[in-house]
Design a protein around this motif. Structure first.
Motif: not given
Length: 1000
Positions: A262-280
């Motif tokens: 599994p590829v897990d992107a939940n460490l991103r800002p706001e976790g799973r509630n945040g957008p998958l991709v953000r700008t810098l």
């Protein structure tokens, strides 16, 4: 081939000797057509016997031979296995360790040839080599096959010992990097328009980012996107999100060849509630304003791995300075440690002892300890900024931030635990961190780690030894170098610099790190046995001090106690040898002013904190207290000495009670905090009330003995009132009392009255004489006529007054009356006198009830301090002690005559009786009880923290945090505590409005 009946074949015996568990099945497999020609070949048998599971290896080899395309391919495989030792060791090693890879080889029978080459580049492949290995994968299914083929080569080098565990973990991370790039390329090939519109960077996090991946693990990532060229940013981000989502599916989805991971992107800002991709810019804004401490900790391992690597480097360059400022955040260390505690708390109870990763003494303990030190010291020392745990640990040791011996032990333990984790996962290529319970699994694991003699016992022993080392060291790792910074070191040992020590103390919450270092130097420097024991104790004590709201006070108080008792032979031995004593002392010394002040006046009371014969922290009974106090009075030469002795007992027992309360509220490593807050309130109220009664009994005896010998001219008793009579005294409470006497036969009333008044005056004086012991103030204002009435009355005078003049408030006050000292018979007769007044037959009239309501309203308006927030006043505020107690007491006045359970001086007992009698609902009674317990706990906390009584929460932040810690709130949660108090009090006020003001 068959053997003679009753005799085992020689091959059977040889198979047993080579480690086969089921020689009969192995013999049948060796008789199969594919192996018949080599069944007795010692090379083959020796190689099988060298694997983790010879039975499994042989079974896998037979399956692989059967899967070959024809006789020629089978013979080629068999000849190579017999002739080429490198292939033989690799192939059989994998087959004996991994069912999953054996299954892969059976499905793809030519992949064994990936193990034939033995070139230098094959021994240590990197991302480029793995990219070449995946280059031919044109779709997700082919990518899985190629991935497993590469994984096969990594596993082969691992089980043969060609590479160590850190190199294996790095290769797995490099393979993951190559796989993410291949998956992203497939996604881009499917959507070239999206790929042309955006720049997408894939940032590896966690173990992949740290170059220390497991065989089977989620691959943590964060995505950064920007518009390419002149493309619209919103459209570009949508395109980047589609590409990222597709890439994740390619890796994660299950196909005929299974999934990769599994590829897990939940460490991103706001976790799973945040957008998958953000700008810098969006990432940067989030981390500057909203990110929590754990998010900066996670960024330690951030590493660009796929997509637009230039954009990935911009991301890490922009965020790196924020990572190294994280240690300056309020409650930094407490936040990191609390996160670790939450992780442990969430492990199912049945799994805790088998958890390699998350359990106590597991991998996460090492990783958290190392990351904590990196964050504290990495800002000033760039050599510490590695995302790889073992590399960071090595750098910490080289810089003197960790002792070399400690670092070596942790390195060994981490390598063993990671190796064990790898072997567990490799077997079936499943994501697990649990040590199996099945003996066959344990045997395979032990053998795979080189433990060939009694592998199950040896594995269990080594595993427990290493987890024990980690448990012992992971907290000490943070504190030990602070002592080395102020102590003499062995030649060649690096020292923590003064600035690094200051940084570490500030991170721990010390407000005055310079003073803290001076205390450490005074305690731990030198070559004496005392200093050596202190150096053993202090790393652990510093951790416990840091767990409090005032670490500075804890360390300062410890130095004072140690200075006072340092030459006493039992003191340091007690702290070193009795498990509970050192932690109990640390809790007590850092929880506030009251308990340390009591201890400093007689430091030998520290013996109470141990597990031995000092009675421990269990409060003593009133009978045993009275016995000790009266014996001390008998030995005294005069009243002053007798009362001094009684006050000394009181001071010691107040300390015992306060220590029990603090330890019960904080909890210890071996005993969680007391869940029943009411039990702690009852413990303190009962213990302090019993102690006060014993002190009064001893003082009375001392005064009478000096002035009149054995017999006073008048019988004399002391009646406890208010919280004293209710067994609910707090640490700072006065003793509310009534004094009653009755002249003895032949003694005039005047003589008796003079004697009684002299006794009272002398008792009050002696109990307030300035000394090292806290004074005990006697308050008799609840007597008839209040401050205007005589201090002492005869029983007959009380009877006459109450019969003719008793006001409603006086009858109300008598609800709490109970004899506490003096003549038992006189006390009993006083109770008989007042019972009809406080439990009136027929209940309380409506006029009297209105008067009580009026009195309470006046008291609230007149006594509430100016400027105080009523909603946070524990005594007089809405839903506070007064609200609950007056409501319960109104029930007692109205129904006490007919409900025997209401005839008690104790608030909680009366409330429970009212509930049982149906006078209040279960819910309302629970609400009132909860509010009363909380308000009482607040008052006790304020006294413990500030050393003086108070009814409101402190305004000084550190004192407020200490009250919160006592009440079970962690650092930074004082606001939550105040909100919870307001909610509890508000609910209680609603019940009071109905029961007290609404009529009963």
């Amino acid at each position: 081939m068959t053997s003679a009946p009753g005799r085992r074949s020689s091959i059977f015996t040889r198979l047993l000797r080579h480690g086969f568990i089921d020689p009969s099945a192995a013999e049948r497999l060796l008789d199969s057509p594919g192996l018949a020609t080599v069944r007795n070949d010692p090379v083959l048998l020796d190689a099988l016997g060298g694997t983790a599971d010879p039975d499994l290896a042989l079974h896998g080899l037979v399956r692989l031979l059967e899967a070959q395309d024809g006789a020629t391919d089978r013979q080629e495989l068999l000849d190579t296995v017999i002739a080429a030792k490198p292939l033989r060791d690799r192939l059989l090693g994998v087959l004996g360790a991994s069912e999953a890879l054996a299954e892969h080889l059976a499905r793809h029978p030519r992949d064994w040839q990936a193990l034939v080459t033995y070139e230098p580049r094959d021994l240590h492949p990197g991302v480029e080599e793995f990219e070449r290995g995946l280059a031919d994968a044109a779709d997700p299914v082919a990518l899985r096959v190629s991935y497993r083929r590469c994984l096969l080569s990594i596993a082969a080098r691992d089980v043969c010992g060609t590479v160590d565990v850190s190199q294996t973990a790095a290769e797995l991370a490099d393979l993951a990097t190559a796989t993410l790039r291949a998956a992203l390329a497939l996604a881009e090939a499917d959507a070239p328009e999206d790929a042309a519109m955006c720049r997408l960077a894939v940032i590896a996090m966690g173990k992949c980012g740290g170059h220390e991946l497991n065989y089977v693990s989620d691959v943590d990532v964060i995505f950064v996107g920007e518009a390419a060229g002149d493309a619209d940013e919103d459209k570009a981000l949508r395109a980047a999100t589609r590409l990222a989502s597709h890439m994740m599916r390619i890796c994660s989805e299950t196909t005929v060849e299974g999934s990769i991971w599994p590829v897990d992107a939940n460490l991103r800002p706001e976790g799973r509630n945040g957008p998958l991709v953000r700008t810098l810019a969006s990432h940067l804004a989030y981390y500057q304003r909203w990110a929590k401490t754990w998010e900066f900790q996670a960024l330690l391992k951030a590493r660009p791995v796929a997509g637009d690597l230039a954009l990935g480097e911009e991301y890490t360059a922009a965020l790196r300075p924020l990572v190294w400022q994280a240690a300056e955040r309020d409650n930094f260390v407490a936040d990191v440690q609390e996160m670790r505690r939450r992780v442990v708390a969430n492990i199912p109870a049945a799994e805790v002892d088998r958890q390699l990763k998350l359990g106590p003494g597991g991998l996460r303990d090492v990783e958290f300890a190392v990351q904590l030190l990196q964050l504290v010291h990495g800002r000033a020392d760039a050599s510490l900024r590695s995302g790889t745990t073992l590399d960071a640990l090595k750098a910490l040791a080289a810089g003197g931030y960790v002792g070399r011996a400690d670092a070596t032990q942790l390195d060994d333990a981490y390598r063993f635990l990671r190796s064990l984790e790898h072997r567990i996962q490799l077997h079936r290529l499943r994501r697990t961190h649990l040590v199996p319970e099945d003996e066959a699994d344990l045997r395979r694991l032990g053998r795979s780690l080189g433990l060939r003699t009694e592998p199950v016992a040896a594995l269990t022993r080594e595993w427990r030894r290493h987890t024990s080392v980690v448990r012992r060291l992971h907290e000490k790792l943070f504190y030990r170098p602070l002592l080395d910074a102020v102590a003499a070191l062995a030649p060649g040992e690096a020292r923590l610099s003064a600035e690094a020590a200051r940084e570490r103390l500030v991170a721990l919450g010390y407000a005055d790190p310079a003073s803290a270092l001076r205390h450490l130097e005074a305690l731990a420097s030198g070559v004496t046995r005392k200093a050596a024991i202190q150096r053993t104790l202090l790393p652990v004590l510093l951790g416990w001090f840091a767990d409090s709201a005032d670490p500075d006070a804890g360390l300062l108080n410890f130095r004072k106690v140690s200075d006072a008792l340092g030459k006493t032979p039992w003191y340091l031995r007690l702290l070193r040898d009795e498990g509970a004593a050192a932690e109990n002392l640390a809790r007590v010394l850092s929880a506030g002013r009251l308990a340390p002040d009591l201890l400093m006046r007689a430091p030998e009371a520290v013996a109470l904190l141990g597990d031995g014969d000092g009675g421990g922290l269990t409060p003593r009974s009133r009978a045993s207290l009275e016995q000790e106090v009266l014996a001390a009075v008998r030995r005294a030469d005069n009243a002053v000495q007798g009362v001094t002795a009684a006050r000394g007992v009181r001071r010691r027992e107040l300390f015992r009670t306060a220590a029990a309360d603090i330890v019960g509220s904080y909890g210890t490593e071996s005993q969680p905090a007391e869940a029943d807050q009411g039990a702690l309130v009852d413990l303190v109220g009962g213990a302090v009330s019993d102690l006060t009664a014993a002190t009064l009994a001893g003082t009375l005896r001392a005064v009478v003995r000096e002035g009149w010998g054995d017999t006073l001219p008048t019988r004399f008793t002391v009646i406890g009132m208010g919280r004293f009579g209710g067994h609910e005294l707090g640490y700072g409470s006065d003793a509310d009392v009534l004094f009653v006497h009755e002249p003895r036969e032949g003694v005039s009333e005047r003589e008796a009255s003079e004697a009684a008044n002299k006794v009272v005056a002398e008792m009050r004086r002696l109990l307030q004489v300035p000394s090292a012991d806290p004074p005990l103030l006697i308050d008799a204002d609840l007597r008839p006529e209040g401050k205007s009435g005589p201090l002492v009355r005869t029983l007959g005078s009380y009877e006459a007054y109450y019969r003719r003049w008793a006001l409603v408030w006086e009858r109300h006050a008598l609800l709490r009356a109970e004899p506490v000292a003096g003549d038992d018979e006189l006390g009993r007769r006083f109770m008989e006198l007042i019972d009809p007044l406080r439990y009136p037959s027929g209940g309380l009239g409506e006029d009297a009830a209105r008067e009580i309501r009026r009195l309470k309203a006046r008291m609230e308006s007149e006594r509430l301090p100016r400027g105080a927030d009523p909603k946070l006043h524990a005594k007089l505020g809405p839903g506070g002690l007064s609200d609950v107690e007056w409501t319960v007491q109104l029930l007692q006045l109205r129904h006490g005559a007919e409900v025997p359970g209401l005839r008690t001086t104790r608030t909680r007992e009366a409330l429970a009786a009212a509930r049982e009698a149906g006078l209040t609902s279960e819910e309302d009674a629970g609400t009132l009880d909860e509010a009363w317990v909380l308000a009482t706990r607040v008052r006790n906390a304020v006294m413990l923290v500030r050393g003086r009584a108070g009814d409101t929460f402190p305004t000084v932040p550190r004192e407020l945090a200490a009250v919160g810690r006592y009440l079970g709130y962690g650092s930074g949660h004082a606001g939550d505590m105040l909100d919870a108090y307001r909610r509890t009090a508000r609910r209680a006020r609603g019940v009071v409005e109905e029961l007290f003001y609404g009529g009963l």
